[in-house]
Design an enzyme around this catalytic site. Structure first.
Site, short mmCIF file in Angstrom:
data_model
loop_
_atom_site.label_atom_id
_atom_site.label_comp_id
_atom_site.label_asym_id
_atom_site.label_seq_id
_atom_site.Cartn_x
_atom_site.Cartn_y
_atom_site.Cartn_z
N ASP A 123 0.88 -1.17 0.00
CA ASP A 123 0.00 0.00 0.00
C ASP A 123 0.91 1.22 0.00
O ASP A 123 1.69 1.43 0.94
CB ASP A 123 -0.87 -0.02 1.26
N VAL A 124 0.84 2.04 -1.05
CA VAL A 124 1.78 3.15 -1.17
C VAL A 124 1.58 4.22 -0.10
O VAL A 124 2.45 5.08 0.10
CB VAL A 124 1.70 3.81 -2.57
N ASN A 145 2.49 5.07 -10.46
CA ASN A 145 1.21 5.06 -11.15
C ASN A 145 0.02 4.85 -10.22
O ASN A 145 -1.11 5.14 -10.59
CB ASN A 145 1.24 3.94 -12.21
N TYR A 177 -9.88 15.99 -7.10
CA TYR A 177 -9.01 15.15 -7.91
C TYR A 177 -7.99 16.01 -8.66
O TYR A 177 -6.78 15.72 -8.66
CB TYR A 177 -9.85 14.35 -8.90
N LYS A 209 -3.80 16.03 -8.55
CA LYS A 209 -3.00 15.81 -9.75
C LYS A 209 -2.08 17.00 -10.04
O LYS A 209 -0.96 16.82 -10.53
CB LYS A 209 -3.92 15.52 -10.95
N THR A 222 -10.41 1.93 -19.95
CA THR A 222 -10.24 0.98 -18.86
C THR A 222 -11.55 0.23 -18.66
O THR A 222 -12.58 0.59 -19.22
CB THR A 222 -9.87 1.71 -17.56
#
Length: 250
Positions: free
Chosen positions: A64-65, A91, A157, A161, A192
């Site tokens: 888990d980053v 990513n 969001y 980013k 996706t």
């Protein structure tokens, strides 16, 4: 013919699906030993299987980053056997959902900050320790076109980013004289499973909103990752590269 990443090690967070998987496959196809990291064992195993089936070399590590100890261990695993980290693709992230700023959920914002900002920051921190020690490396951060322009309903969001782009540029300047390049890719909409499940008419309208008339394939974003990781972009650092079919053009 010698593959351009032969003998090099690569580490990809969020490597179990989508852009992460496509990029891992592309890096491995060019000769890199790729370690994919993520939270879901089954999808990571599938990425490794696909790479090996195509003749490449890969391994996986569950991490888990947002957990610093886990991402530190994952980066260590990526260097096992070589002691090197030549390429890193950060990513892993969270797309969120449509919410007007006045109604925006604090929990959703916290989630995106944790994954997109803290997760990328921690990944970069531990990757750069290896790259600075060896005096080389190419890092690619997966941001978004939303970090470059306003997107109604996605203010939280877009903010995360934009933060990723700021981290990319600042860190690139820190290590530019140490043989390390850091760049960001800013995709538009990408095909996706989530997009594939949308209503066909709505999906068509999303494609039409891009000047090239369609959304991207994950492999097209992976091509940009490979270029930024390669010596072909040896004089490129600190950029936020739109790969969005013209969506962010003013």
């Amino acid at each position: 013919m010698t593959r351009q990443f032969a003998g090099k090690t690569a580490f990809v967070t969020g490597g179990g699906s989508g852009i992460g998987r496509a990029s891992a496959l592309a890096l491995a196809a060019d000769g890199a030993l790729v370690t994919v990291a993520g939270r879901t064992t089954d999808t990571l195993k599938e990425t490794v299987r696909l790479i090996e089936a195509a003749g490449g070399s890969a391994r996986y590590v569950v991490a888990d980053v947002t957990d610093e100890a886990q991402i530190e261990h994952a980066v260590q695993d990526a260097t096992a056997g070589t002691g090197r980290l030549d390429i890193a693709l950060n990513n892993a992230g969270y797309d969120g959902e449509y919410q007007l700023t006045k109604d925006y959920s604090s929990q959703l914002l916290d989630r995106m900050i944790a994954l997109n900002v803290r997760g990328m920051f921690l990944s970069m921190k531990h990757e750069l320790r290896y790259m600075t020690a060896q005096g080389s490396g190419a890092m690619v951060n997966m941001s978004s076109g939303a970090g470059l322009i306003g997107v109604p309903g996605f203010s939280g969001y877009a903010a995360t980013k934009a933060a990723e782009i700021a981290m990319t540029k600042s860190s690139a300047l820190e290590v530019a004289d140490q043989g390390i390049r850091i760049n960001a890719v800013c995709p538009g909409l990408v095909d996706t499973p989530l997009i594939a499940d949308l209503d066909p008419e709505y999906r068509a309208s999303l494609g039409a909103s891009h000047p090239l008339g369609r959304i991207a394939r994950a492999e097209e974003i992976a091509d940009a990752v490979v270029w930024l990781a390669s010596d072909k972009s040896s004089f490129v650092t600190g950029i936020a590269l739109p790969v969005d079919g013209g969506y962010s053009v003013p």
